[in-house]
Design an enzyme around this catalytic site. Sequence first.
Site, PDB file in Angstrom:
ATOM      1  NE  ARG A 105      -0.390   3.282  -0.358  1.00  0.00           N
ATOM      2  CZ  ARG A 105      -0.143   4.587  -0.339  1.00  0.00           C
ATOM      3  NH1 ARG A 105      -1.066   5.427   0.099  1.00  0.00           N
ATOM      4  NH2 ARG A 105       1.021   5.040  -0.746  1.00  0.00           N
ATOM      5  N   GLY A 114       9.741  -0.050  -1.258  1.00  0.00           N
ATOM      6  CA  GLY A 114       9.517  -1.122  -2.216  1.00  0.00           C
ATOM      7  C   GLY A 114       9.780  -2.521  -1.694  1.00  0.00           C
ATOM      8  CG  MET A 116       7.493  -5.035   3.517  1.00  0.00           C
ATOM      9  SD  MET A 116       6.962  -4.604   5.156  1.00  0.00           S
ATOM     10  CE  MET A 116       6.766  -2.861   5.082  1.00  0.00           C
ATOM     11  CG  HIS A 465      10.779   1.256  -4.886  1.00  0.00           C
ATOM     12  ND1 HIS A 465      10.469   2.210  -3.955  1.00  0.00           N
ATOM     13  CD2 HIS A 465       9.614   0.657  -5.215  1.00  0.00           C
ATOM     14  CE1 HIS A 465       9.159   2.184  -3.719  1.00  0.00           C
ATOM     15  NE2 HIS A 465       8.615   1.252  -4.478  1.00  0.00           N
ATOM     16  CB  SER A 775      45.834   5.492  25.394  1.00  0.00           C
ATOM     17  OG  SER A 775      45.174   5.346  24.159  1.00  0.00           O
TER      18      SER A 775
HETATM   19  P1  ADP Z   1       5.427   1.408  -1.776  1.00  0.00           P
HETATM   20  O1  ADP Z   1       5.604   1.368  -0.321  1.00  0.00           O
HETATM   21  O2  ADP Z   1       6.035   0.280  -2.502  1.00  0.00           O
HETATM   22  O3  ADP Z   1       5.747   2.747  -2.362  1.00  0.00           O
HETATM   23  P2  ADP Z   1       2.669   2.180  -1.853  1.00  0.00           P
HETATM   24  O4  ADP Z   1       1.757   1.609  -0.862  1.00  0.00           O
HETATM   25  O5  ADP Z   1       3.148   3.538  -1.598  1.00  0.00           O
HETATM   26  O6  ADP Z   1       3.871   1.173  -2.036  1.00  0.00           O
HETATM   27  O7  ADP Z   1       1.949   2.098  -3.243  1.00  0.00           O
HETATM   28  C1  ADP Z   1       2.627   2.296  -4.444  1.00  0.00           C
HETATM   29  C2  ADP Z   1       1.887   3.263  -5.304  1.00  0.00           C
HETATM   30  O8  ADP Z   1       0.559   2.853  -5.547  1.00  0.00           O
HETATM   31  C3  ADP Z   1       1.760   4.647  -4.709  1.00  0.00           C
HETATM   32  O9  ADP Z   1       2.865   5.411  -4.985  1.00  0.00           O
HETATM   33  C4  ADP Z   1       0.539   5.202  -5.372  1.00  0.00           C
HETATM   34  O10 ADP Z   1       0.891   5.871  -6.553  1.00  0.00           O
HETATM   35  C5  ADP Z   1      -0.261   3.981  -5.710  1.00  0.00           C
HETATM   36  N1  ADP Z   1      -1.382   3.937  -4.787  1.00  0.00           N
HETATM   37  C6  ADP Z   1      -1.446   3.403  -3.559  1.00  0.00           C
HETATM   38  N2  ADP Z   1      -2.652   3.598  -2.989  1.00  0.00           N
HETATM   39  C7  ADP Z   1      -3.365   4.287  -3.879  1.00  0.00           C
HETATM   40  C8  ADP Z   1      -4.703   4.825  -3.880  1.00  0.00           C
HETATM   41  N3  ADP Z   1      -5.493   4.693  -2.842  1.00  0.00           N
HETATM   42  N4  ADP Z   1      -5.093   5.479  -4.979  1.00  0.00           N
HETATM   43  C9  ADP Z   1      -4.282   5.615  -6.036  1.00  0.00           C
HETATM   44  N5  ADP Z   1      -3.034   5.147  -6.102  1.00  0.00           N
HETATM   45  C10 ADP Z   1      -2.578   4.495  -5.031  1.00  0.00           C
HETATM   46 MG    MG Z   2       5.046   4.465  -1.709  1.00  0.00          MG
END
Ligand code: ADP
Ligand code: MG
Length: 885
Positions: A105, A114, A116, A465, A775
Amino acid sequence: MTSQNKKIINKKRIYYFSSKLTEGNKEMRELLGGKGANLAEMTSIGLPVPPGFTITTASCAEYYDAEEKLPTDLMDSVYENMQRLEKETGKYFGSSDNPLLVSVRSGSAVSMPGMMDTVLNLGLNDQSVEKLALITGNERFALDAYRRLINMFGDVVMGIEHHHFETVFDKIKKRYKANRDSELGIKGLRELIESYKQIVKEHTRKKFPQDPYLQLQLAIEAVFRSWNIPRAITYRRINDIHGLLGTAVNVQSMVFGNMGDESGTGVAFTRDPSTGKNEFYGEFLINAQGEDVVAGIRTPLPVKAMKKWRPDIYWQLLKVKKILESHYRDMQDIEFTIEHGKLFMLQTRIGKRTGPAAVKIAVDMVKEKSITQSTALLRVPANDLNQLLLPSFDPKAKRNVLATGLPASPGAASGYPVFTSDEAVSRAENGESVILVRRETSPEDIHGMHAAAGILTSTGGSTSHAAVVARGWGKCCIAGAGELNIDVKRKKIQVNDVTITGKDIISIDGTSGEIILGDVRKCPPNFSKEFKILMKWADKKRKLLIRTNADSPKDAKIARDFGAEGIGLCRTEHMFFGDQRIIAMRQMILADNQQDRRLALKKILPYQRRDFEGIFTVMKGLPVTIRLLDPPLHEFLPQDEKSQRQLARSMKVPAEKIIKRVYQLHEVNPMLGHRGCRLSITYPEILEIQVRAITEAAINCRRKRIDVQPEIMIPLVGIESELSVLRELVENTIARIKQKKKFKGKLDIPIGTMIEIPRAALTADQVATHADFFSFGTNDLTQMTFGYSRDDIGTFIPEYLNERILEKNPFQTIDSTGVGQLVEMAVKKGRTTKPKLKCGICGEHGGDPESIVFFQSVQLNYISCSPFRIPIARLAAAQAVLLAQ
Ligand code: ADP
Ligand code: MG
Ligand code: MG
């Protein structure tokens, strides 16, 4: 690379988080990104977070410094940390009997919802997917996870456009008669996976990688790359985000919301981000993975519906809300997943909110004793108050409601529907008001969303997003209006039996969710009680007085209602326009001698006297600073020959006379020409008529017992003697009028000057001997200090800003290093001559929060800004005091 970056890099590259060992915390946003820092923090306060680790933003900077190559030993550290993760979870990365899957992530120091990339379910391959099916006893789930991985990996890492996958998915769903994604069975999923692998092969000539560590490395690189994809760059530009190292990468063990009907995923805000109400606000989907909610592809259920589905989880979430709010002392935006009835937290961050919500939350939290008044004042971005001052639809106006969607971001907007972001941008540039209409908005639409007056989508929820971004900007947005049939190709919307094209105006009400045909009358805003409370706190804290720039009773009244404490700049040029006056003004300009000029000017006198009486009456008890005529005379004559001949006919003078006079008055560089006090020196009768109108108006008001406090301000002074000559003329005129009117009462009219020419600033001690006040005219001062003609900057300033030759447009935010020095010096020098010299500023910068911080620091007495920016200035002035503490 800066030496500072180097320092960070030499330290640790990876920070681990789990209930056994947590290396980061919420203060480390810069290095771990907001997501990573807060995953660590949530873990250490005991919330259920799947364990994982964060690769630092400094590593991302290193990646870019090395021309997009991972630091050599990074993957070694990743490997070590993966082993730690395996040990802790008892699962193994690769095709073991119990496969460990991870998400990769993105997440930078400043949240960019949203913008990246993120990849889920990493570690699956042809073998481990079968093992996962076996161990979970849920083949459907395992296959669903695998198809998601190939799709996301293909899109994010291998650069295959999402729609290729989408098309195949739709086809297969149709064949198997599955309406929803979750209805596609095992056979269908197996077919889908084969087709997806085929797509990968066709587009990249490579097989979908089976080695999990290769998957991991490629995904880490892709997240680093996503820092610089166009939509992320655009987002940072629009939101003025810079100076960051890059994105962090979070590698986290997966939990699964797509394991069946006891699983799900959702997004929530601890308070309503549109209104600020203290209500849990969120959405979730049963049997789904996180991306489904935030991407706005499916319209989710409101979180309240969870009470029926799994009340235990609902109460657990409310408990989490309480814990997080009391820990962070601010509204949070959370992401969570439920795996087989067990809740996991996946993200928390300070929630983006609208201006009205920001005010309400800040004031409520003071009442709840969670934060102090000073914190509340600092927490509301001053510019966001703008949203409270915007009009809303008149509740009494007729509404032809076409459909109703989810009210995702409040406000009222009317405009032409546009169906692509590029069209939104180009038509907005042409000055049209447009509503961006999309089935769903993807982060790619960021530029169009910004250009549009409002956003309307037919799918997606209010935590998508798109909605989050719209609220952050205070832009009106309706989401999930399912009744709309949007035909992007034909540029049409079908709603029931009505067809709307790009030529029909529609209105959207972001508070009610109503989509309305045609324009709707708007009415002025209603101020909430929280807004009034916040303003009271601001007034208690601030030291700067807030005046306004106004030259009509109407504007003066608006400003006074917004809390103006006087007029800092009353321009008089408008008082020379208007039907009858412009005729007299032109006669004056064309006159050959002073006597004729006086005769012409006398005709303007009664009008101006009345204008001043009106303004003085509205502003009774408060100072009104009137600037004597400033623009060059040719601005009062038509410049093209046709109009000149027309004017000649109506004035009954030969056309040649006018043409000749325009020619005489022509200036190569009017900004530096015959204007300001130079006019009064050469045509003292122009000064006299204005001073006479002011004095007579003041006397008339005094006689009606209206407490008037006029001040006369002389523009564009550069030399001390200009001011001494004109001051004497003003004083003599006032004395003469008083005598003529037999006015014996007390009427002191202070006479001051604008400091807007660098020389005046440099010699401010001399200038101050003749001035009752200063002023700063920071528009001209900026223009002359930089040597930029303000009317010509359009040709190069955008490039300067893009290339970061200039950090900010100096006409928007005062250049405190350069122009600011002149201001500071002039204040100091002026006060060596007159220690109590009153100093203010009346340029455009008076309404800019960042500039206000500077004006406070050089100890001005007041700032003056346009009426609608007064509340912003009041708050910003309080913030300036707090920031200096
Ligand atoms: P963004 O920054 O676009 O929100 P995220 O990294 O938060 O991206 O990921 C988007 C979604 O993916 C999260 O809201 C979550 O629901 C899901 N997600 C991310 N990592 C995990 C994980 N380890 N287990 C389950 N769901 C995940
Ligand atoms: Mg997120
Ligand atoms: Mg000026």
